[in-house]
Design a protein around this motif. Sequence first.
Motif, PDB file in Angstrom:
ATOM      1  N   ALA A 113       0.840  -1.207   0.000  1.00  0.00           N
ATOM      2  CA  ALA A 113       0.000   0.000   0.000  1.00  0.00           C
ATOM      3  C   ALA A 113       0.871   1.252   0.000  1.00  0.00           C
ATOM      4  O   ALA A 113       0.543   2.245  -0.666  1.00  0.00           O
ATOM      5  CB  ALA A 113      -0.912   0.009   1.224  1.00  0.00           C
ATOM      6  N   VAL A 114       1.987   1.201   0.728  1.00  0.00           N
ATOM      7  CA  VAL A 114       2.873   2.363   0.789  1.00  0.00           C
ATOM      8  C   VAL A 114       3.482   2.634  -0.589  1.00  0.00           C
ATOM      9  O   VAL A 114       3.536   3.774  -1.053  1.00  0.00           O
ATOM     10  CB  VAL A 114       3.970   2.135   1.848  1.00  0.00           C
ATOM     11  CG1 VAL A 114       4.987   3.259   1.805  1.00  0.00           C
ATOM     12  CG2 VAL A 114       3.344   2.028   3.227  1.00  0.00           C
ATOM     13  N   ALA A 118       2.822   5.806  -2.968  1.00  0.00           N
ATOM     14  CA  ALA A 118       3.948   6.622  -3.436  1.00  0.00           C
ATOM     15  C   ALA A 118       3.910   6.775  -4.955  1.00  0.00           C
ATOM     16  O   ALA A 118       4.101   7.870  -5.494  1.00  0.00           O
ATOM     17  CB  ALA A 118       5.269   5.997  -3.000  1.00  0.00           C
ATOM     18  N   GLN A 131      13.369   6.835  -1.974  1.00  0.00           N
ATOM     19  CA  GLN A 131      12.718   7.533  -0.867  1.00  0.00           C
ATOM     20  C   GLN A 131      11.779   6.651  -0.066  1.00  0.00           C
ATOM     21  O   GLN A 131      11.418   6.994   1.051  1.00  0.00           O
ATOM     22  CB  GLN A 131      11.947   8.751  -1.397  1.00  0.00           C
ATOM     23  CG  GLN A 131      12.861   9.764  -2.044  1.00  0.00           C
ATOM     24  CD  GLN A 131      12.089  10.965  -2.589  1.00  0.00           C
ATOM     25  OE1 GLN A 131      11.008  11.265  -2.131  1.00  0.00           O
ATOM     26  NE2 GLN A 131      12.666  11.640  -3.565  1.00  0.00           N
ATOM     27  N   VAL A 132      11.379   5.522  -0.653  1.00  0.00           N
ATOM     28  CA  VAL A 132      10.406   4.688   0.049  1.00  0.00           C
ATOM     29  C   VAL A 132      10.955   3.292   0.320  1.00  0.00           C
ATOM     30  O   VAL A 132      11.122   2.880   1.460  1.00  0.00           O
ATOM     31  CB  VAL A 132       9.085   4.587  -0.745  1.00  0.00           C
ATOM     32  CG1 VAL A 132       8.079   3.730  -0.004  1.00  0.00           C
ATOM     33  CG2 VAL A 132       8.523   5.983  -1.008  1.00  0.00           C
ATOM     34  N   PRO A 135      14.714   3.068   2.155  1.00  0.00           N
ATOM     35  CA  PRO A 135      14.691   3.433   3.580  1.00  0.00           C
ATOM     36  C   PRO A 135      13.924   2.425   4.429  1.00  0.00           C
ATOM     37  O   PRO A 135      14.336   2.111   5.535  1.00  0.00           O
ATOM     38  CB  PRO A 135      13.977   4.791   3.596  1.00  0.00           C
ATOM     39  CG  PRO A 135      14.131   5.318   2.233  1.00  0.00           C
ATOM     40  CD  PRO A 135      14.186   4.139   1.307  1.00  0.00           C
ATOM     41  N   LEU A 136      12.821   1.901   3.892  1.00  0.00           N
ATOM     42  CA  LEU A 136      12.023   0.980   4.688  1.00  0.00           C
ATOM     43  C   LEU A 136      12.668  -0.398   4.746  1.00  0.00           C
ATOM     44  O   LEU A 136      12.483  -1.137   5.713  1.00  0.00           O
ATOM     45  CB  LEU A 136      10.594   0.891   4.136  1.00  0.00           C
ATOM     46  CG  LEU A 136       9.807   2.193   4.272  1.00  0.00           C
ATOM     47  CD1 LEU A 136       8.421   2.049   3.665  1.00  0.00           C
ATOM     48  CD2 LEU A 136       9.685   2.600   5.737  1.00  0.00           C
ATOM     49  N   ARG A 210      15.397   7.378   8.097  1.00  0.00           N
ATOM     50  CA  ARG A 210      15.281   8.748   7.629  1.00  0.00           C
ATOM     51  C   ARG A 210      16.587   9.263   7.051  1.00  0.00           C
ATOM     52  O   ARG A 210      16.616  10.270   6.373  1.00  0.00           O
ATOM     53  CB  ARG A 210      14.842   9.652   8.786  1.00  0.00           C
ATOM     54  CG  ARG A 210      13.484   9.251   9.348  1.00  0.00           C
ATOM     55  CD  ARG A 210      13.150  10.068  10.567  1.00  0.00           C
ATOM     56  NE  ARG A 210      13.268  11.498  10.323  1.00  0.00           N
ATOM     57  CZ  ARG A 210      12.410  12.195   9.606  1.00  0.00           C
ATOM     58  NH1 ARG A 210      11.393  11.580   9.058  1.00  0.00           N
ATOM     59  NH2 ARG A 210      12.575  13.476   9.444  1.00  0.00           N
TER      60      ARG A 210
ATOM     61  N   ILE B 103      -6.037   6.082  -0.967  1.00  0.00           N
ATOM     62  CA  ILE B 103      -6.420   4.672  -1.016  1.00  0.00           C
ATOM     63  C   ILE B 103      -6.880   4.202   0.353  1.00  0.00           C
ATOM     64  O   ILE B 103      -6.628   4.836   1.369  1.00  0.00           O
ATOM     65  CB  ILE B 103      -5.263   3.772  -1.525  1.00  0.00           C
ATOM     66  CG1 ILE B 103      -4.031   3.906  -0.623  1.00  0.00           C
ATOM     67  CG2 ILE B 103      -4.941   4.102  -2.956  1.00  0.00           C
ATOM     68  CD1 ILE B 103      -2.922   2.950  -1.023  1.00  0.00           C
ATOM     69  N   GLN B 105      -5.940   1.698   2.258  1.00  0.00           N
ATOM     70  CA  GLN B 105      -4.919   1.397   3.272  1.00  0.00           C
ATOM     71  C   GLN B 105      -4.107   2.631   3.626  1.00  0.00           C
ATOM     72  O   GLN B 105      -3.112   2.534   4.325  1.00  0.00           O
ATOM     73  CB  GLN B 105      -3.987   0.312   2.778  1.00  0.00           C
ATOM     74  CG  GLN B 105      -4.655  -0.935   2.244  1.00  0.00           C
ATOM     75  CD  GLN B 105      -4.981  -0.812   0.763  1.00  0.00           C
ATOM     76  OE1 GLN B 105      -5.178   0.275   0.239  1.00  0.00           O
ATOM     77  NE2 GLN B 105      -5.043  -1.938   0.079  1.00  0.00           N
ATOM     78  N   GLY B 107      -1.604   4.181   3.136  1.00  0.00           N
ATOM     79  CA  GLY B 107      -0.275   4.145   2.539  1.00  0.00           C
ATOM     80  C   GLY B 107       0.566   5.357   2.867  1.00  0.00           C
ATOM     81  O   GLY B 107       1.338   5.824   2.035  1.00  0.00           O
ATOM     82  N   LEU B 108       0.441   5.864   4.093  1.00  0.00           N
ATOM     83  CA  LEU B 108       1.350   6.938   4.510  1.00  0.00           C
ATOM     84  C   LEU B 108       2.761   6.352   4.585  1.00  0.00           C
ATOM     85  O   LEU B 108       2.937   5.198   4.960  1.00  0.00           O
ATOM     86  CB  LEU B 108       0.943   7.492   5.871  1.00  0.00           C
ATOM     87  CG  LEU B 108      -0.421   8.186   5.926  1.00  0.00           C
ATOM     88  CD1 LEU B 108      -0.698   8.696   7.327  1.00  0.00           C
ATOM     89  CD2 LEU B 108      -0.483   9.339   4.926  1.00  0.00           C
ATOM     90  N   LEU B 109       3.765   7.167   4.226  1.00  0.00           N
ATOM     91  CA  LEU B 109       5.133   6.686   4.297  1.00  0.00           C
ATOM     92  C   LEU B 109       5.512   6.621   5.781  1.00  0.00           C
ATOM     93  O   LEU B 109       5.574   7.650   6.454  1.00  0.00           O
ATOM     94  CB  LEU B 109       6.069   7.614   3.529  1.00  0.00           C
ATOM     95  CG  LEU B 109       5.639   7.898   2.083  1.00  0.00           C
ATOM     96  CD1 LEU B 109       6.689   8.740   1.367  1.00  0.00           C
ATOM     97  CD2 LEU B 109       5.378   6.616   1.317  1.00  0.00           C
ATOM     98  N   PRO B 110       5.762   5.412   6.292  1.00  0.00           N
ATOM     99  CA  PRO B 110       5.896   5.259   7.738  1.00  0.00           C
ATOM    100  C   PRO B 110       7.121   5.952   8.319  1.00  0.00           C
ATOM    101  O   PRO B 110       7.181   6.196   9.519  1.00  0.00           O
ATOM    102  CB  PRO B 110       5.981   3.742   7.943  1.00  0.00           C
ATOM    103  CG  PRO B 110       6.276   3.166   6.625  1.00  0.00           C
ATOM    104  CD  PRO B 110       5.828   4.135   5.581  1.00  0.00           C
ATOM    105  N   HIS B 111       8.111   6.247   7.466  1.00  0.00           N
ATOM    106  CA  HIS B 111       9.332   6.870   7.977  1.00  0.00           C
ATOM    107  C   HIS B 111       9.289   8.395   7.830  1.00  0.00           C
ATOM    108  O   HIS B 111      10.269   9.062   8.125  1.00  0.00           O
ATOM    109  CB  HIS B 111      10.548   6.289   7.290  1.00  0.00           C
ATOM    110  CG  HIS B 111      10.507   6.392   5.776  1.00  0.00           C
ATOM    111  ND1 HIS B 111       9.475   5.881   5.040  1.00  0.00           N
ATOM    112  CD2 HIS B 111      11.363   6.945   4.907  1.00  0.00           C
ATOM    113  CE1 HIS B 111       9.713   6.114   3.761  1.00  0.00           C
ATOM    114  NE2 HIS B 111      10.837   6.760   3.657  1.00  0.00           N
ATOM    115  N   TYR B 112       8.176   8.919   7.344  1.00  0.00           N
ATOM    116  CA  TYR B 112       8.020  10.363   7.223  1.00  0.00           C
ATOM    117  C   TYR B 112       7.049  10.840   8.313  1.00  0.00           C
ATOM    118  O   TYR B 112       6.112  10.118   8.661  1.00  0.00           O
ATOM    119  CB  TYR B 112       7.423  10.729   5.861  1.00  0.00           C
ATOM    120  CG  TYR B 112       8.408  10.710   4.703  1.00  0.00           C
ATOM    121  CD1 TYR B 112       9.695  10.206   4.837  1.00  0.00           C
ATOM    122  CD2 TYR B 112       8.030  11.219   3.463  1.00  0.00           C
ATOM    123  CE1 TYR B 112      10.572  10.195   3.768  1.00  0.00           C
ATOM    124  CE2 TYR B 112       8.908  11.211   2.378  1.00  0.00           C
ATOM    125  CZ  TYR B 112      10.175  10.696   2.537  1.00  0.00           C
ATOM    126  OH  TYR B 112      11.036  10.685   1.488  1.00  0.00           O
TER     127      TYR B 112
END
Lengths: 523, 330
Positions: A113-114, A118, A131-132, A135-136, A210, B103, B105, B107-112
């Motif tokens: 979903a992330v 994005a 960026q996504v 990092p994750l 980050r 959406i 879910q 889908g926020l960026l968890p590290h932001y």
Amino acid sequence: METLTALFAFWHEQAGKLGEQTVQHIGLTAASLLLAVLVGVPLGLWLARRPRWAPAVLGGAGVLQTVPSIALLGFLIPLLGIGAVPAICALFLYALLPIIRNTYEGIRGVPPAVVEAARGLGMTNGQVLRQVELPLALPVLMAGIRTAAVINVGVATLAAYVAAGGLGEFIFGGINLNNPVMILAGALPAAGLALAFDALLGGVQKLSARRLRQAGAALLLALPLLAGGYLLPRATGKLMAGFSPEFVGRADGLPGLTKIYGLTHLPSVVLAPALVYEAAHNAHVDVIDGYSTDGRIRAYGLRVLRDDRRAFPPYYAVPVVRPALLRAHPELRTVLAQLDGQISDSVMTELNYRADYLHEDPKAIAAQFLKQRGLWRAPRPAVAGEPVVRLGSKIFAEQYILIEMYAALIRSQTDLAVETKTGLGATNICFEALRSGAIDLYPEYTGTGLLVLLQPRPAVVDSLGGRPAAVLNYVRTEFRRRYGLEWLAPLGFNNTYALLMRGPQARALGIASVSDLSGYLRQ
Amino acid sequence: MTDVALVFRLGLLCRVPASPPPVIRVSHLRKHFGAHAVVQDVSFELAVGETLVLLGPSGCGKTTLLKMLNRLIEPDGGSVEINGRDVRQQPAETLRRGMGYVIQQVGLLPHYTVAENIGVVPRLLGHAPAAIAARTEALLTRLHLPPARYAGQLPQQLSGGQQQRVGLARALAADPPIVLMDEPFGALDPITRAGIRREFRELEELRSKTVVLVTHDVAEAFELADRILLLNAGRVQQLGTPRELLFRPANDFVRYFFAAERLALQLRTLTLDDVFDNEFLHDANPHTTVHEALETLTGTAVGTTGRFSVAQLMAAFGAALQREEDAWKR
């Protein structure tokens, strides 16, 4: 406590060597890790985009991981020779699996979903990755790099076997010399390095998702710097030596040689005993240590440098027997004496060559030798109920050949039955078997009897001065006194440590003895 | 094929020079996944500020249809035009930065942080940091998330409803003229959901936007839609206003689709204006739905009503339903 004191004494004494080995160890680990990151991370990312290939690639890397490290090095030597290249290559291959797998799993673990959000917001594939996803995935990815680093610090000890240096030099020297202090001297810093690498990478990991850029930069900067340590200018000279760890470590090996001949300006690398001859043969190194009757001397056209100042103790082969045997069968004394002084260094080298390289049967080699010397007779038919003479040997071809000669002589010239017990392993096992009466005779070497079995005070060893007759006399007297065992007469050859060079090179440089070598190096 | 004919007629109507050109024009869009046809020959047009709800049972192709609008999925056939321009004429990323996207879910960026999440698109577009910060604050305030408290938090510190509001703020941050939403309230509990839906409806930001929203929730569709596109098995069943779908179903599928909730939908669809003659209304708002008026009369909601009783209202409602029924039969 005693060990600890000895350990610090050893480190103090070998501080220079310890530093050099540590830098090399770090260098090997960092260089291989850097390569593995540069290859493994992109490969893992590629797999995350094409999961269809994942089983094949991860399976392949997994197979690499299961190859025993020493075997992997063995495969690489014919391709890459010896030195840092095969060592780094092997370490690189070991580091691949955890890095590829964790990169792949890390990216796959990012919530879909992330990623969808994005992309839906208008990030390009590159932006999504940087960026996504990266990092994750970073915590998992870094965990893989940490695993690889710790594995590599451990496996890098094996680099000492292929002349790539590192803390393995102490460890393997210590194992060969049965010297726990020396093993610890290498093993403790290696363990410390593993912890340090783990902590360092743990620190990078904690930079948090980050700060991917900082984490990546820190990693890609630190690793080449650490690896660069390996490239620090090292001593170079006219000739390069390659020595086995035991030779470098023991007092009557390289240290004694250096003292007696003033052998300076001879930079050396350490490598596995099994590889020194190959290394000289393939001109990776010029001077090696070896045994003066080794069959490979003949096979590779090497020249034994004469030990003109007797730096190496004499290792003359002599049959050692239980006196009870000779008392019960006095006729054996003359039978056994037929080989006294019959086998020279070059003859023994030739016989070893035929056993080790031409893979001829030791029994056949023994028979042929006896025929040449006119000592061969057909064995007498076995007589039931006759006593059995039990001959023992350590596990290498030279000893097999010698006891087959004695067996043939006894069978053909007496009615006694013969039983050969080959494969008694190391010196101690043969010696204890003889003392306990499990065997009646085995060939031993005067130097081994002196230094390994009797272990007299250094003053006594010095007083003998490496003179063959004096050493034989001492071991004979002491064995009689302490153990009631009898050393007969020497067979003639001296299977001692020797410095070896390629024949053509030695001839071209006019080097026949160790003194010549020392003189040449000092010119 | 009456639905297609309807679309076609609407298309003709929209091409009358006086009316504004459509913001989104979808023509004969098709998509197959393997042998399975997910979207078949879908066409529609959306005018500025219109909210279209894509409605249908699970697997009807509504999400696929939505994702073809911003090219997260590329169609097999047909075309999508935004402001008269085929979406394939520009890079997909550029296209998406001009459309909000929300959406289920989230889908926020968890590290932001919350603020960084909201600033993603303006940053991609290269807006000035100060402008981004001001915009973020304004949006957070409007969505009842005080910036002082929430701007620096990470998504996992928020409740589901708060996360969805941040997701909405993120979609609106760059003030896109079009917003796409895929089940935006689907993951929330019913109470939170109703609350956010009301906020959403009342959000000034969204009034002027052209919105395409996917849902399988009929009540939600009726509450938010200007028009509803009802899909089944990848085909358009009917495109029209909630009232048209409810009272003028194009086929049996449409009629049965609303059967279970028909009465509730009718109560929410018909207004006082529909059921009463003007003299009954007095100062009551003619656009109040029958449902709202009932709630006010029975004391569950506050508001002004006309001079009528529950019985009168229900009788008028029944009569109005009959009128609609008769009209459809003709």
